[in-house]
Motif scaffolding. Structure first.
Motif, PDB file in Angstrom:
ATOM      1  N   PRO A  98     -13.451  45.610  13.042  1.00 35.24           N
ATOM      2  CA  PRO A  98     -12.573  44.674  12.327  1.00 35.24           C
ATOM      3  C   PRO A  98     -13.338  43.452  11.840  1.00 35.24           C
ATOM      4  N   PHE A  99     -12.666  42.638  11.032  1.00 38.17           N
ATOM      5  CA  PHE A  99     -13.338  41.519  10.373  1.00 38.17           C
ATOM      6  C   PHE A  99     -14.025  40.538  11.329  1.00 38.17           C
ATOM      7  N   PRO A 100     -13.385  40.105  12.433  1.00 39.16           N
ATOM      8  CA  PRO A 100     -14.092  39.155  13.309  1.00 39.16           C
ATOM      9  C   PRO A 100     -15.421  39.702  13.830  1.00 39.16           C
ATOM     10  N   VAL A 101     -15.494  41.016  14.060  1.00 43.70           N
ATOM     11  CA  VAL A 101     -16.745  41.629  14.518  1.00 43.70           C
ATOM     12  C   VAL A 101     -17.709  41.789  13.348  1.00 43.70           C
ATOM     13  N   MET A 102     -17.189  42.177  12.191  1.00 42.67           N
ATOM     14  CA  MET A 102     -18.030  42.296  11.005  1.00 42.67           C
ATOM     15  C   MET A 102     -18.734  40.976  10.696  1.00 42.67           C
ATOM     16  N   SER A 103     -18.046  39.867  10.913  1.00 43.44           N
ATOM     17  CA  SER A 103     -18.629  38.553  10.623  1.00 43.44           C
ATOM     18  C   SER A 103     -19.808  38.229  11.523  1.00 43.44           C
ATOM     19  N   ARG A 104     -19.893  38.891  12.673  1.00 44.04           N
ATOM     20  CA  ARG A 104     -21.010  38.635  13.591  1.00 44.04           C
ATOM     21  C   ARG A 104     -22.347  39.048  12.990  1.00 44.04           C
ATOM     22  N   ILE A 105     -22.328  39.985  12.058  1.00 46.00           N
ATOM     23  CA  ILE A 105     -23.573  40.453  11.453  1.00 46.00           C
ATOM     24  C   ILE A 105     -24.299  39.300  10.780  1.00 46.00           C
ATOM     25  N   ALA A 106     -23.588  38.519   9.995  1.00 42.77           N
ATOM     26  CA  ALA A 106     -24.204  37.417   9.261  1.00 42.77           C
ATOM     27  C   ALA A 106     -24.192  36.110  10.031  1.00 42.77           C
ATOM     28  N   PHE A 107     -23.081  35.811  10.727  1.00 43.44           N
ATOM     29  CA  PHE A 107     -22.923  34.489  11.340  1.00 43.44           C
ATOM     30  C   PHE A 107     -23.314  34.442  12.812  1.00 43.44           C
ATOM     31  N   GLY A 108     -23.531  35.602  13.432  1.00 44.95           N
ATOM     32  CA  GLY A 108     -23.875  35.605  14.846  1.00 44.95           C
ATOM     33  C   GLY A 108     -22.662  35.887  15.711  1.00 44.95           C
ATOM     34  N   ALA A 397     -23.830  39.184   0.910  1.00 44.52           N
ATOM     35  CA  ALA A 397     -25.263  39.078   0.653  1.00 44.52           C
ATOM     36  C   ALA A 397     -26.061  39.578   1.853  1.00 44.52           C
ATOM     37  N   ASP A 398     -25.598  39.221   3.046  1.00 44.19           N
ATOM     38  CA  ASP A 398     -26.301  39.659   4.252  1.00 44.19           C
ATOM     39  C   ASP A 398     -26.234  41.169   4.414  1.00 44.19           C
ATOM     40  N   TYR A 399     -25.052  41.751   4.212  1.00 39.55           N
ATOM     41  CA  TYR A 399     -24.856  43.177   4.455  1.00 39.55           C
ATOM     42  C   TYR A 399     -25.512  44.045   3.382  1.00 39.55           C
ATOM     43  N   TRP A 400     -25.281  43.709   2.107  1.00 40.47           N
ATOM     44  CA  TRP A 400     -25.738  44.584   1.023  1.00 40.47           C
ATOM     45  C   TRP A 400     -27.130  44.239   0.509  1.00 40.47           C
ATOM     46  N   ALA A 434     -26.016  28.028   4.401  1.00 36.27           N
ATOM     47  CA  ALA A 434     -25.603  28.507   3.077  1.00 36.27           C
ATOM     48  C   ALA A 434     -24.113  28.277   2.857  1.00 36.27           C
ATOM     49  N   PHE A 435     -23.324  28.430   3.919  1.00 35.03           N
ATOM     50  CA  PHE A 435     -21.870  28.318   3.803  1.00 35.03           C
ATOM     51  C   PHE A 435     -21.401  26.891   3.583  1.00 35.03           C
ATOM     52  N   VAL A 436     -21.888  25.940   4.367  1.00 31.85           N
ATOM     53  CA  VAL A 436     -21.336  24.579   4.361  1.00 31.85           C
ATOM     54  C   VAL A 436     -21.417  23.902   2.991  1.00 31.85           C
ATOM     55  N   LEU A 465     -22.593  30.969  -5.239  1.00 30.64           N
ATOM     56  CA  LEU A 465     -23.519  29.960  -4.736  1.00 30.64           C
ATOM     57  C   LEU A 465     -23.949  30.281  -3.311  1.00 30.64           C
ATOM     58  N   ALA A 466     -22.997  30.642  -2.452  1.00 29.21           N
ATOM     59  CA  ALA A 466     -23.331  30.955  -1.059  1.00 29.21           C
ATOM     60  C   ALA A 466     -24.231  32.182  -0.968  1.00 29.21           C
ATOM     61  N   ALA A 467     -23.941  33.197  -1.790  1.00 24.63           N
ATOM     62  CA  ALA A 467     -24.755  34.411  -1.767  1.00 24.63           C
ATOM     63  C   ALA A 467     -26.186  34.128  -2.199  1.00 24.63           C
ATOM     64  N   VAL A 468     -26.337  33.336  -3.258  1.00 22.42           N
ATOM     65  CA  VAL A 468     -27.681  33.018  -3.756  1.00 22.42           C
ATOM     66  C   VAL A 468     -28.460  32.195  -2.736  1.00 22.42           C
ATOM     67  N   VAL A 469     -27.822  31.151  -2.196  1.00 21.24           N
ATOM     68  CA  VAL A 469     -28.499  30.295  -1.218  1.00 21.24           C
ATOM     69  C   VAL A 469     -28.901  31.106   0.011  1.00 21.24           C
ATOM     70  N   TYR A 470     -27.979  31.940   0.500  1.00 21.99           N
ATOM     71  CA  TYR A 470     -28.292  32.719   1.696  1.00 21.99           C
ATOM     72  C   TYR A 470     -29.422  33.715   1.423  1.00 21.99           C
ATOM     73  N   ALA A 471     -29.393  34.358   0.260  1.00 20.40           N
ATOM     74  CA  ALA A 471     -30.451  35.311  -0.077  1.00 20.40           C
ATOM     75  C   ALA A 471     -31.818  34.631  -0.122  1.00 20.40           C
ATOM     76  N   LEU A 472     -31.833  33.351  -0.511  1.00 21.85           N
ATOM     77  CA  LEU A 472     -33.098  32.624  -0.611  1.00 21.85           C
ATOM     78  C   LEU A 472     -33.628  32.164   0.744  1.00 21.85           C
ATOM     79  N   ILE A 473     -32.720  31.804   1.662  1.00 18.96           N
ATOM     80  CA  ILE A 473     -33.179  31.208   2.919  1.00 18.96           C
ATOM     81  C   ILE A 473     -33.064  32.149   4.112  1.00 18.96           C
TER      82      ILE A 473
END
Length: 493
Positions: A98-108, A397-400, A434-436, A465-473
């Motif tokens: 589910p989504f809360p677990v899926m979010s752990r991939i990118a956010f921890g 961005a993190d997943y794909w 990237a998110f903030v 914007l978030a996808a680009v920033v995250y992909a860069l850092i």
């Protein structure tokens, strides 16, 4: 023994944590997946035809778009949504989480509570509001059928009459009852509500077309033209995507039970482009026919339903709208906060208990006061809604882009510091970084009057914007594995 004690939970780096792994948050087993293409279709058949969506779409006619402009806006929006929702749906099918677990991939493993909480707060508020809107339809129906009940509608307690309280609590309890039986009952309810919704709305459009002597107005008296028209088409398409900004985030809550990728694609094709064009045709018929009849633009299908002269047909149409609103609420506004609450309080809540908590909060906020306050709706809910785009951008961005869809599912459930998603104390600082700022810019675009002309594009601004920033850092030196969750999976239904 509990469900967790009954099963072993091996991961690649350490044992699964009872804080991160529960029966409801566990990945679904392949053999436990029952959502076929029809079930995915019924999800959209219900949600697209919500009263709020009709009010939005009919409003485009009032703003000056002709019927061809409305159709063009929905063609563009449906293509965008099909792509976004299919990508999001594939994530749920592959991982089964589910989504809360899926979010752990990118956010921890701990940082994931941020997107889950944002999604849950928005959903609970709209759960209460949608229940209130359905109860208003039921109150109007009861007064039409039983005029003697007018005596229950003359007082006020906390902003509602006795009749309003009766109808609201009745529908509130009905939804809670459905949810208490889990996702399979929600799936069955959708399968029932979808054809009812489509038949009712089609019949209503045909009735209006006949009333207008088979003639509908193409536009209001002063339609938009040229650049202004195309800007409105683009804004309408963007706003339609924003409306589904919640669903593109947690579509995995449903597709984790999908039988195959092809079932997601086939369900999305019929449910989004085809169904949305059907929706758009109904909108132009209802609004164009009403304008032909009296020169006024309706604000919702309920305006037309109340003019039906036959009491039996009036009751049938009203009950269909209520059934539709309940379906939308269950899908968009009940499932998401349930999983979010389970993730926040895993040792105290399961699916049923979290449903009760969500429903109680949805009642306690007195949603009719929220709905009647433009400041609350525009600034509080609008601001939170603008945060969904940046969340989507980081996660996708993190997943794909970064992981190429390779995920170590067992490590999503371990607190071992060596775990792939432990990052820094359970938080991924790069995802937060990237998110903030992206979220801040999206909220400014959405709410500051200076950006009113482009406010409808705030979700896209934040997401890109978030996808680009995250992909860069993003940390590209971290190990990225592809490990499924079958070894720890339990049937979540």
């Amino acid at each position: 023994m509990t469900a967790v004690e009954d099963r072993s939970h091996p991961t690649t780096t350490g044992a699964a944590s009872s804080v991160l792994y529960t029966y409801d948050l566990a990945p679904t087993k392949r053999e436990g997946r029952r959502w076929g293409a029809y079930n995915v279709f019924t999800l959209w058949a219900n949600d697209v035809h919500s009263l709020g969506n009709y009010a939005f779409a009919i409003g485009l006619f009032a703003l000056g778009l002709n019927i061809w402009g409305i159709l063009a806006a929905f063609v563009l929006a449906s293509v965008l949504l099909f792509l976004l929702l299919t990508l999001s749906g594939f994530m749920g099918h592959k991982t089964g989480v589910p989504f809360p677990v899926m979010s752990r991939i990118a956010f921890g493993i701990r940082g994931a509570k941020i997107p889950a909480a944002v999604r849950g707060i928005v959903a609970i508020a709209w759960f209460g509001i949608q229940t209130y809107l359905a109860s208003a339809v039921l109150s109007a129906l009861l007064l039409a059928m039983f005029p003697g009940m007018a005596g229950l509608d003359g007082n006020s307690f906390l902003g509602q009459s006795t009749l309003d309280w009766i109808t609201f609590l009745s529908l509130w309890a009905l939804q809670l009852l459905i949810v208490s039986y889990g996702m399979q009952m929600i799936r069955r309810y959708m399968a029932f509500a979808a054809p009812t919704t489509l038949i009712t709305m089609c019949a209503l459009a045909v009735w209006m077309f006949v009333r207008a002597d088979a003639s509908i107005s193409v536009s209001v008296d002063a339609p938009l033209t040229g650049g202004a028209m195309w800007l409105q088409i683009l804004q309408a398409a963007a706003l339609w995507v924003v409306i589904y900004g919640t669903f593109v985030l947690n579509f995995c809550d449903f597709t984790r039970s999908a039988t195959s990728r092809s079932s997601i694609v086939r369900g999305n094709v019929i449910g989004i482009p085809v169904n949305m064009l059907f929706f758009a045709v109904i909108v132009v018929v209802l609004s164009g026919a009403q304008f032909t009849l009296d020169g006024h633009v309706i604000t919702s299908p309920t305006d037309i339903v109340r003019t039906i002269p036959n009491m039996a047909l009036l009751a049938t149409a009203s009950l269909a709208l209520i059934a539709l609103t309940i379906a939308v609420n269950l899908l968009a506004n009940f499932v998401a906060p349930i999983y979010a609450l389970i993730d926040l309080f895993p040792r105290r809540l399961n699916f049923r208990r979290a449903g009760v908590v969500s429903a109680v909060i949805g009642l306690a906020i007195l949603p009719w006061n929220l709905y009647d306050s433009p400041i609350v709706v525009n600034y509080f809910l609008g601001g939170l809604g603008a945060l969904l785009g940046p969340l989507f951008g980081v996660i996708m961005a993190d997943y794909w882009l970064l992981r190429k869809s390779r995920v170590n599912v067992p490590d999503l459930y371990t607190e071992d510091p060596r775990g792939e998603y432990h990052y820094c104390g359970g938080f991924n600082p790069r995802a937060v970084a990237a998110f903030v700022p992206s979220a801040g810019i999206a909220v400014v675009v959405a709410l500051v009057p200076f950006f009113h002309a482009v406010a409808g594009f705030s979700w896209f601004v934040g997401a890109v914007l978030a996808a680009v920033v995250y992909a860069l850092i993003a940390d590209r030196t971290a190990p990225i594995q592809d490990v499924d969750g079958e070894s720890i999976a339990v049937a979540a239904e």
